[in-house]
Design an enzyme around this catalytic site. Sequence first.
Site, PDB file in Angstrom:
ATOM      1  N   SER A 269      42.788 -17.023  48.667  1.00 19.00           N
ATOM      2  CA  SER A 269      42.915 -18.254  47.888  1.00 19.00           C
ATOM      3  C   SER A 269      43.595 -17.932  46.551  1.00 19.00           C
ATOM      4  O   SER A 269      44.735 -17.456  46.544  1.00 19.00           O
ATOM      5  CB  SER A 269      41.544 -18.908  47.707  1.00 19.00           C
ATOM      6  OG  SER A 269      41.671 -20.217  47.216  1.00 19.00           O
TER       7      SER A 269
ATOM      8  N   ASP B 214      43.925 -25.960  56.682  1.00 18.86           N
ATOM      9  CA  ASP B 214      43.525 -25.761  55.290  1.00 18.86           C
ATOM     10  C   ASP B 214      43.991 -26.939  54.436  1.00 18.86           C
ATOM     11  O   ASP B 214      45.188 -27.211  54.333  1.00 18.86           O
ATOM     12  CB  ASP B 214      44.130 -24.458  54.758  1.00 18.86           C
ATOM     13  CG  ASP B 214      43.441 -23.951  53.509  1.00 18.86           C
ATOM     14  OD1 ASP B 214      42.961 -24.771  52.714  1.00 18.86           O
ATOM     15  OD2 ASP B 214      43.390 -22.718  53.331  1.00 18.86           O
TER      16      ASP B 214
ATOM     17  N   HIS C 165      39.787 -23.648  54.872  1.00 23.55           N
ATOM     18  CA  HIS C 165      39.781 -22.726  53.734  1.00 23.55           C
ATOM     19  C   HIS C 165      38.596 -21.771  53.839  1.00 23.55           C
ATOM     20  O   HIS C 165      37.668 -21.792  53.022  1.00 23.55           O
ATOM     21  CB  HIS C 165      39.742 -23.522  52.431  1.00 23.55           C
ATOM     22  CG  HIS C 165      40.268 -22.759  51.262  1.00 23.55           C
ATOM     23  ND1 HIS C 165      41.592 -22.353  51.176  1.00 23.55           N
ATOM     24  CD2 HIS C 165      39.663 -22.312  50.133  1.00 23.55           C
ATOM     25  CE1 HIS C 165      41.767 -21.711  50.032  1.00 23.55           C
ATOM     26  NE2 HIS C 165      40.616 -21.669  49.395  1.00 23.55           N
TER      27      HIS C 165
END
Length: 418
Positions: free
Chosen positions: A287, A369, A398
């Site tokens: 991320s 995502d 995610h």
Amino acid sequence: MILFGGATLFAQPGEKLIKVVVAPNHADWVYKTGEKVSFDITVTKNSIPMKGVEIRYEVSEDMMDPLKSETKTLDKGTFTVNAGSMKKPGFLRCRVWAKYDGKEYPGLATAAVNPELIQPTTKLPADFVQYWDNAKKEAAKIPMDTRMTLIPEKCTEKVNVYQVSVQNYEWGARLYGIVCIPKGEGKYPAVLKVPGAGIRPYGGDVWNAERGYITFEIGIHGIPVDLPANVYQNLSAGALRSYNNFNLEDKDKYYYKRVYLGCVRAVDFIYSLPQFDGNNLVVQGGSQGGALSIVAAGLDSRIKGLAAFYPALCDLTGYLNGRAGGWPHMFKDPSNNIPAKIETSYYYDVVNFARQIKVPGFYSLGYNDMVCPPTSMFSALNMITAPKDYLIVEEIGHYTYPEQWEKAWEWIDKLIKK
């Protein structure tokens, strides 16, 4: 969040009584522009398809407004959505909500349309490389002033664990982290672990240090990483809330300048360790950490490889061009759509650091995502000309499965020849 092999993972969604399964009609979820896309929807209870369930669905391009929406009853237990096609490379998503016993249960799937051809919307400033070269030169003038404090309760028979503080990109600014160093004689390769978004403590990666790596896990906010949990909670809700927007109107004061240069300073620290082998350094994260892995490898040629999961901060101006932009979705907010902020974003967009990468990388992400949209991620990854090993797990959002981190460490071990 959970831990696997010393790595911080975003937790998978919990299992629920009712499962909404959405699947494209191509096994690899990949289509060509102009090709018709359809999604099969099944709602199950106890793994048995349910009949008579009401669903509503939406079809949209990645993170955009719905192109099509409808409410249906699953008379036969399944339903096929004809989603149309896309004239340009991108992602076409079908989101579904099923009603049962007064609750709604979600499901989704996202078709990839020539993802390897997605081009970024952000611009590459003519002075991008010079700007960051100058920033690194100025930061290099600041002494590291290294402070290492042994944490006896974290040490093991094989590994010493220290909290580390080094001076960062300007006088008085500091970078904190946890370094784990194998106790045995000899020199060791190293892994720099860069963090996902948020404000939290860090415990270090003893697991992989026991496997023969120096591991250095850093925070980015210039605060110690071993404080009580409520300190980070208060900062997250208060002084550091929305830190990713701080001073966006000024590229020299934007919050991520300290962060990006802090990654370089973390490399400086690793190279200062007498136990480091002086050559084999990999950077790893997911991320925001996926973004920082690319940024660090683009900024610092001392890094020999990277493992990046679902990178953030990619193609930030996507929303200004009618398509998904990367986390933190800053230009979805009309108040940020001013020239100075847009100009700053060019200097911090992961796309432009991806253009600078010259070392091998391992990249893993999913098409579902909606935090770091796949359109934004491929905008950056397609700019990398160095060797790329992909692990695409189409269905994930995610988060990661443990197998992804297993593959990443296998890749790192092979790169380092362990």
